[in-house]
Design a protein around this motif. Structure first.
Motif, mmCIF file in Angstrom:
data_model
loop_
_atom_site.group_PDB
_atom_site.id
_atom_site.type_symbol
_atom_site.label_atom_id
_atom_site.label_comp_id
_atom_site.label_asym_id
_atom_site.label_seq_id
_atom_site.Cartn_x
_atom_site.Cartn_y
_atom_site.Cartn_z
ATOM 1 N N LEU A 266 0.860 -1.171 0.026
ATOM 2 C CA LEU A 266 0.000 0.005 -0.058
ATOM 3 C C LEU A 266 0.934 1.127 -0.097
ATOM 4 N N ASN A 267 1.985 1.027 0.596
ATOM 5 C CA ASN A 267 3.071 2.331 0.665
ATOM 6 C C ASN A 267 3.510 2.542 -0.782
ATOM 7 N N ARG A 268 3.640 1.551 -1.322
ATOM 8 C CA ARG A 268 4.141 1.816 -2.672
ATOM 9 C C ARG A 268 3.093 2.485 -3.670
ATOM 10 N N ILE A 269 1.842 2.024 -3.566
ATOM 11 C CA ILE A 269 1.017 2.696 -4.309
ATOM 12 C C ILE A 269 0.733 4.213 -3.935
ATOM 13 N N ALA A 270 0.950 4.377 -2.573
ATOM 14 C CA ALA A 270 0.816 5.804 -2.113
ATOM 15 C C ALA A 270 2.096 6.745 -2.759
ATOM 16 N N GLU A 271 3.316 6.026 -2.757
ATOM 17 C CA GLU A 271 4.452 6.739 -3.388
ATOM 18 C C GLU A 271 4.241 7.042 -4.680
ATOM 19 N N GLN A 272 3.968 6.114 -5.306
ATOM 20 C CA GLN A 272 3.437 6.370 -6.864
ATOM 21 C C GLN A 272 2.590 7.626 -6.915
ATOM 22 N N ARG A 273 1.839 7.703 -6.046
ATOM 23 C CA ARG A 273 0.920 8.992 -6.100
ATOM 24 C C ARG A 273 1.543 10.308 -5.800
ATOM 25 N N GLY A 274 2.719 10.119 -5.109
ATOM 26 C CA GLY A 274 3.379 11.302 -4.308
ATOM 27 C C GLY A 274 2.984 11.690 -3.096
ATOM 28 N N GLN A 275 2.162 10.781 -2.471
ATOM 29 C CA GLN A 275 1.647 10.938 -1.021
ATOM 30 C C GLN A 275 2.294 9.946 -0.070
ATOM 31 N N SER A 276 1.699 9.981 1.007
ATOM 32 C CA SER A 276 2.156 8.829 2.050
ATOM 33 C C SER A 276 1.000 7.935 2.166
ATOM 34 N N LEU A 277 1.407 6.901 2.884
ATOM 35 C CA LEU A 277 0.416 5.729 2.978
ATOM 36 C C LEU A 277 -0.663 6.403 4.090
ATOM 37 N N GLN A 279 -1.696 9.259 4.244
ATOM 38 C CA GLN A 279 -2.586 10.656 3.223
ATOM 39 C C GLN A 279 -3.589 9.578 2.359
ATOM 40 N N LEU A 280 -2.750 8.540 1.737
ATOM 41 C CA LEU A 280 -3.739 7.455 0.969
ATOM 42 C C LEU A 280 -4.986 7.203 1.731
ATOM 43 N N ALA A 281 -4.623 6.472 2.843
ATOM 44 C CA ALA A 281 -5.635 5.731 3.760
ATOM 45 C C ALA A 281 -6.787 6.860 4.171
ATOM 46 N N LEU A 282 -6.358 8.085 4.361
ATOM 47 C CA LEU A 282 -7.714 9.116 4.810
ATOM 48 C C LEU A 282 -8.262 9.366 3.471
ATOM 49 N N GLN A 283 -7.538 9.579 2.448
ATOM 50 C CA GLN A 283 -8.248 9.960 1.184
ATOM 51 C C GLN A 283 -9.319 8.880 0.947
ATOM 52 N N TRP A 284 -8.932 7.627 1.243
ATOM 53 C CA TRP A 284 -9.582 6.259 0.849
ATOM 54 C C TRP A 284 -11.104 6.424 1.574
ATOM 55 N N VAL A 285 -11.046 6.679 2.653
ATOM 56 C CA VAL A 285 -12.074 6.610 3.520
ATOM 57 C C VAL A 285 -13.136 7.966 3.000
ATOM 58 N N LEU A 286 -12.438 9.037 2.716
ATOM 59 C CA LEU A 286 -13.239 10.173 2.692
ATOM 60 C C LEU A 286 -13.783 10.084 1.073
ATOM 61 N N LYS A 309 -3.722 17.194 4.949
ATOM 62 C CA LYS A 309 -3.088 17.383 3.382
ATOM 63 C C LYS A 309 -3.710 16.276 2.538
ATOM 64 N N ALA A 310 -4.211 15.321 3.284
ATOM 65 C CA ALA A 310 -4.726 14.055 2.508
ATOM 66 C C ALA A 310 -5.620 14.469 1.182
ATOM 67 N N LEU A 311 -6.503 15.573 1.309
ATOM 68 C CA LEU A 311 -7.461 15.782 0.262
ATOM 69 C C LEU A 311 -6.783 16.855 -0.767
ATOM 70 N N ASP A 312 -5.435 16.951 -0.542
ATOM 71 C CA ASP A 312 -4.755 17.739 -1.808
ATOM 72 C C ASP A 312 -4.481 17.010 -2.810
ATOM 73 N N PHE A 313 -4.636 15.720 -2.778
ATOM 74 C CA PHE A 313 -3.962 14.768 -4.111
ATOM 75 C C PHE A 313 -5.307 14.769 -4.969
ATOM 76 N N PRO A 314 -5.056 14.416 -6.199
ATOM 77 C CA PRO A 314 -6.094 13.865 -7.187
ATOM 78 C C PRO A 314 -6.737 12.674 -6.505
ATOM 79 N N PRO A 315 -8.177 12.499 -6.860
ATOM 80 C CA PRO A 315 -9.023 11.442 -6.446
ATOM 81 C C PRO A 315 -8.409 10.219 -6.962
ATOM 82 N N LEU A 316 -8.615 9.269 -6.280
ATOM 83 C CA LEU A 316 -8.240 7.927 -6.486
ATOM 84 C C LEU A 316 -8.754 7.441 -7.573
#
Ligand SMILES: NC(=O)c1ccc[n+]([C@@H]2O[C@H](COP(=O)([O-])OP(=O)(O)OC[C@H]3O[C@@H](n4cnc5c(N)ncnc54)[C@H](OP(=O)(O)O)[C@@H]3O)[C@@H](O)[C@H]2O)c1
Length: 336
Positions: A266-277, A279-286, A309-316
């Protein structure tokens, strides 16, 4: 030192409507479950709570049980409210919960009218406020008629001691029954507080997400970071001071190879998006429209700055969501 809230506190955070109500909550709410008892320094706790408010986190979630010892987290917040946040009381959404055991007396547990309303009185005294904004039944009590529990919640509103009511940890069927009874009593169910994260998919699997939309209540989801497991902190062991080292609620046993493999993927997926795990996990629930707020904990101001800052990234994307499904296996981490 005198506290003055940041002037720009309403400029960055998103506020989302709780179900069919008129109440907006911050996309991130702050919970005082752990590290806000008497075993951590007051000044550190105060700094975190005030930093949360400076970031626009208007909602502070508490319960009679939080500490340790029980009631200590509310007494902590009462102190901050008195000394720092009193001028901002109208800008705060304070919640408390009752019904989980806080002592050996039969009236300090369960969903009876006696237990819930007695606990609320204690909580108001501890918090130093005449009302909370949201009063919850902390967990379902299957030995007490739901009418009695719901009646106590409605009474709290009628008595001016709460503005809204919620339930937590209720299975969908019971949440629906509570919503119906509360509607009949003229006190609509504002919100439900379940656990939901990449590692705990229950609200998807049991239909709670769907029900929230149908019944018109919001969802405020707790432990969206699975208590820290959905961050990069445990990828190389257990760092000093981390929750898995010092909490009764997160055993170090859950940090096993299976967990580490999933978290690393999961951390690798987050890194590919330029965010942390995290931030990815928070964006995922929201990403779920029924989720009004992600109820987070933090042990430092830095964690809060980082997480909001989790919501500063493009939608999943659909592709990323499918990859997350592959590694975000329901049941990873603490027992469900
Ligand atoms: N209704 C219920 O029955 C119920 C049950 C549980 C919780 N809740 C509510 O939900 C709130 C949040 O629960 P939670 O604290 O489990 O939420 P969480 O957000 O899943 O976990 C928070 C913890 O994760 C770690 N963390 C946070 N951000 C991090 C980052 N960027 N990098 C590394 N580590 C990070 C910190 O732990 P460290 O201490 O390790 O730094 C932090 O205390 C509670 O305070 C409570 O209000 C309700």
């Amino acid at each position: 030192m005198t506290y003055n809230a940041a002037d720009d506190r309403y400029e960055s955070l998103e506020y989302r409507r709780a179900g069919n109500s008129g109440l907006d909550l911050p996309a991130f709410s702050f919970g005082l479950w752990q590290k806000f008892g008497t075993d951590y320094p007051y000044e550190t706790q105060r700094e975190i709570a005030l930093h949360a408010f400076d970031l626009g986190i208007t909602h502070f979630d508490n319960a009679d049980r939080y500490g340790p010892p029980h009631r200590a987290a509310q007494q902590f917040f009462g102190r901050v409210l008195k000394h720092d946040l009193a001028p901002y009381r109208d800008e705060l959404i304070l919640s408390t919960k009752a019904g989980n055991p806080i002592g050996s007396s039969p009236y300090l547990k369960g969903g009876s009218r006696k237990s819930l309303l007695t606990s609320l009185e204690h909580s108001l005294r501890d918090l130093g406020t005449d009302h909370v904004d949201i009063f919850y039944s902390h967990s379902p009590d299957l030995t007490t008629p739901l009418e009695e529990t719901v009646g106590a919640l409605a009474s709290a509103v009628e008595q001016g001691k709460a503005l809204y009511v919620g339930v937590s940890n209720y299975a969908p069927e019971r949440a629906h029954e509570a919503a119906v009874l509360l509607r009949q009593a003229g006190v609509p169910l504002l919100i439900h507080q379940p656990r939901y994260s990449v590692f705990d998919r229950r609200p998807e699997l049991n239909g709670l997400l769907k029900l929230a939309a149908e019944d018109g209540f919001g969802l405020i989801v707790y432990s969206p970071l699975a208590q820290g497991l959905l961050t990069n902190k445990y990828l190389d062991g257990i760092p000093a001071g981390a929750r898995a080292q010092n909490s009764a609620f997160l055993s170090p046993d859950v940090i096993d190879d299976t967990y580490r493999q999933r978290a690393a993927a999961l951390n690798r997926i987050a890194e590919q998006r330029g965010q942390s795990l995290a931030q990815l996990a928070l964006q995922w629930v929201l990403r779920q429209p029924q989720v009004t707020s992600a109820l987070i904990g933090a042990s430092s101001p830095w964690q809060l700055d980082h997480n909001v800052k989790a919501l500063d990234f493009p939608p999943l994307t659909e592709e990323e969501l499918a990859l997350i499904d592959e590694h975000g296996v329901h049941g990873t981490g603490p027992k469900l």
